[in-house]
Scaffold this active site. Structure first.
Site, short mmCIF file in Angstrom:
data_model
loop_
_atom_site.label_atom_id
_atom_site.label_comp_id
_atom_site.label_asym_id
_atom_site.label_seq_id
_atom_site.Cartn_x
_atom_site.Cartn_y
_atom_site.Cartn_z
N GLU A 93 -11.77 0.21 -3.95
CA GLU A 93 -11.11 0.84 -2.80
C GLU A 93 -9.88 1.60 -3.26
O GLU A 93 -9.48 1.52 -4.42
CB GLU A 93 -10.72 -0.20 -1.75
CG GLU A 93 -9.69 -1.21 -2.23
CD GLU A 93 -9.39 -2.28 -1.19
OE1 GLU A 93 -10.09 -2.36 -0.18
OE2 GLU A 93 -8.41 -3.03 -1.40
N ASP A 115 4.56 -3.16 -25.80
CA ASP A 115 5.18 -3.50 -27.08
C ASP A 115 6.30 -2.52 -27.43
O ASP A 115 7.15 -2.82 -28.27
CB ASP A 115 4.16 -3.49 -28.21
CG ASP A 115 3.26 -4.71 -28.22
OD1 ASP A 115 3.50 -5.63 -27.41
OD2 ASP A 115 2.32 -4.74 -29.02
N PHE A 119 6.52 -9.56 -33.66
CA PHE A 119 7.96 -9.69 -33.45
C PHE A 119 8.81 -8.93 -34.47
O PHE A 119 10.02 -8.87 -34.32
CB PHE A 119 8.39 -11.15 -33.34
CG PHE A 119 7.69 -11.86 -32.21
CD1 PHE A 119 8.05 -11.62 -30.90
CD2 PHE A 119 6.62 -12.72 -32.46
CE1 PHE A 119 7.39 -12.24 -29.86
CE2 PHE A 119 5.96 -13.34 -31.42
CZ PHE A 119 6.34 -13.11 -30.11
N ASP A 123 0.82 -1.21 0.00
CA ASP A 123 0.00 0.00 0.00
C ASP A 123 0.86 1.26 0.00
O ASP A 123 0.69 2.15 0.83
CB ASP A 123 -0.93 0.01 1.22
CG ASP A 123 -1.52 -1.34 1.52
OD1 ASP A 123 -1.83 -2.07 0.56
OD2 ASP A 123 -1.68 -1.68 2.70
N HIS A 176 15.27 3.59 -38.89
CA HIS A 176 13.94 3.34 -39.44
C HIS A 176 13.91 3.79 -40.90
O HIS A 176 14.59 4.72 -41.31
CB HIS A 176 12.85 4.04 -38.62
CG HIS A 176 12.87 5.54 -38.70
ND1 HIS A 176 12.26 6.25 -39.71
CD2 HIS A 176 13.43 6.46 -37.87
CE1 HIS A 176 12.43 7.54 -39.51
NE2 HIS A 176 13.14 7.71 -38.40
N ASN A 210 -20.72 -4.78 -0.70
CA ASN A 210 -19.85 -4.03 -1.58
C ASN A 210 -18.95 -3.07 -0.83
O ASN A 210 -19.38 -2.42 0.13
CB ASN A 210 -20.67 -3.19 -2.58
CG ASN A 210 -21.38 -4.02 -3.62
OD1 ASN A 210 -21.09 -5.20 -3.78
ND2 ASN A 210 -22.31 -3.40 -4.31
N HIS A 231 -3.29 -0.87 -5.16
CA HIS A 231 -3.10 0.02 -4.02
C HIS A 231 -2.08 1.10 -4.36
O HIS A 231 -1.07 1.26 -3.69
CB HIS A 231 -2.63 -0.79 -2.82
CG HIS A 231 -2.97 -0.13 -1.52
ND1 HIS A 231 -3.77 -0.70 -0.59
CD2 HIS A 231 -2.62 1.08 -1.05
CE1 HIS A 231 -3.91 0.12 0.44
NE2 HIS A 231 -3.21 1.21 0.17
#
Length: 464
Positions: A205, A363, A350, A32, A440, A168, A269
């Site tokens: 919560e 990714d 891939f 927490d 690229h 709840n 949490h």
């Protein structure tokens, strides 16, 4: 059920310098977790301890420094009566010149009479104290309630918490009069409705607030605190009435959940903070093994929830993207193209390509590790496919599993160079094909020589 809250408000984080990375877990047996970045230059960290008997605090000038910072006990449970059992989910805030710690506690004579409580200190350094008990959140709650937090939006301070009604655990919101008092009737803004919110228990919560991009984002945790535990997301427009339940929309699927590939189970949490480079960071706990409530297993008796940190990214539509709970060890980075700064390296079936708005965040995340064939160089390991590395094959760039061969190790090892088009960035030169770089071209990634300015720009990447 244990959860924690935190708030970041204001505009998007400022432009960043070099990306900050972290090593997970940040702290063993600390559940927490809540981290607060203060104007004094320190990060303050508190969390639930396995004994549920005290509140601890540590500070450091960096997030990673919290891992080794000395820890101090600032408060212990009462020996009788209220605040005498189940000391859960502390969080620390600085409000109007004073420190406040919110936490949940039961009674020695009824350990499940859980209620939210508040401590106050005027000390400059909250590790020094002293701390004054402001008592239960007021007006006092009459049923199991916990996870109180506070945040400010449009000049108004709010208090939020979780509380049981029937079977709840719901999330409630109210206007604050002061850090421990609210006004009016609290608004119920979330209740567990989806299957992933009702595993083991019906739970919403631990609200945690992040205000960005004209919206108020509230994360919360759901289900039992075992491997079912997960993080959900509520969203309200910044100009809406936050006390009107209709202002909030709930995402149908969790935003952070167990991932067997990365070895993290029951993430939740959470709180938020800001890293030294200005990026938003989610702080949460998880276990590194998969266990479920029942068959003699009680997750609240299992001490091995660990504090972890990782960066929050932002989608093109302005919504947060938490990705997956990253593997233990060094946190991953993304490689952003120098000449196309809205696009990132990512793998698709891939093959490595360049794309913008990669909503399947993992990714596009890679961990930079020591080179497989040369420890003075680097290799890039996939986040959602641990053991798979960026490698060249036939001068194309792929993400593939390390087969242990010498060829693979060489193909997956690169010399990290100052960016060919911008020395503040990075270029990756092949160790077995010197003079050829990851670059690229037409949306895909290749290993090629880059003799001209355009080629050098395409082989230069920023680490985000």
């Amino acid at each position: 059920m244990i959860a924690v809250t935190s708030t970041l408000v204001g505009p998007a984080a400022p432009a960043r310098a070099a990306a900050v990375t972290f090593t997970n877990p940040l702290a063993e047996q600390r559940a927490d977790p809540h981290i607060y970045r203060h104007t004094d230059g320190y990060y303050y960290f508190t969390a639930t301890v396995p004994e549920y008997d005290r509140i601890v605090l540590r500070r450091a000038t960096t997030l990673q420094g919290l891992a080794t910072a000395s820890e101090r006990v600032i408060w212990r449970r009462h020996s009788s009566g209220e605040m005498g059992a189940h000391i859960w989910a502390p969080e620390i805030h600085f409000i109007d010149g004073r420190w406040y710690v919110y936490f949940a506690a039961g009674r020695t004579d009824d350990i499940w009479a859980i209620r939210p409580y508040v401590l106050e200190s005027s000390a400059a350094n909250p590790l020094d104290g002293p701390w004054v008990e402001r008592g239960q959140l007021q007006p006092a709650r009459s049923s199991f309630s916990l996870d109180a937090t506070t945040f400010v939006h449009n000049g108004q301070r709010y208090l939020a918490w979780a509380e049981y009604a029937g079977s709840n655990s719901n999330i409630y919101l109210a206007r604050a009069v002061n850090p421990w008092t609210y006004a009016g009737t609290p608004s119920l803004i979330a209740t567990p409705t989806h299957a992933w919110e009702t595993r083991g228990y019906r739970v919403n919560e631990g609200p945690a607030v992040l205000i960005r991009n004209g919206r108020v984002f509230m994360t919360y945790s759901a289900s039992a605190t075992d491997a079912s535990y997960a993080v959900g997301l509520l969203t309200a427009q910044a100009n809406s009435d936050l006390l009107n339940p209709a202002s909030w929309t709930k995402r149908a699927t969790p935003v952070l959940t167990s991932d067997s590939r990365t070895g993290q189970y029951g993430p939740g949490h959470n709180s938020f903070t800001v890293a030294e480079d200005g990026s938003d960071v989610i702080v949460y706990h998880s276990r590194n093994y998969e266990r479920y409530l029942g068959n003699g297993y009680d997750p609240l008796s299992d001490p091995n929830r660990r504090t972890r940190v990782q960066r929050v990214y932002w989608n093109a539509d302005g919504t947060p993207n938490f990705g997956v709970p990253v593997p233990d060890g060094l946190t991953p980075v993304r490689l952003r193209a120098h000449d196309l700064p809205d696009r990132y390296l990512r793998h698709w079936e891939f093959r490595v390509r360049l794309e913008s708005n990669v909503t399947n965040l993992a990714d596009s995340q890679f961990r930079i590790v020591a080179g497989l064939s040369n420890s003075s160089a680097v290799s890039l390991e996939s986040t959602n496919y641990p053991g798979y590395f960026l490698r060249h094959r036939n001068h194309q760039i792929w993400v593939e599993r390390n087969d242990g061969s010498n060829l693979f190790r060489q193909d997956a090892t690169f010399t990290r160079r100052a960016g060919l088009a911008d020395a503040a960035k990075v270029s990756l030169e092949s160790v077995n094909f010197p003079g050829q770089y990851v670059r690229h071209r037409d949306g895909l990634l290749y290993l090629e020589a880059v003799p001209d300015a355009a080629g050098r720009a395409s082989a230069t990447f920023a680490l985000d």
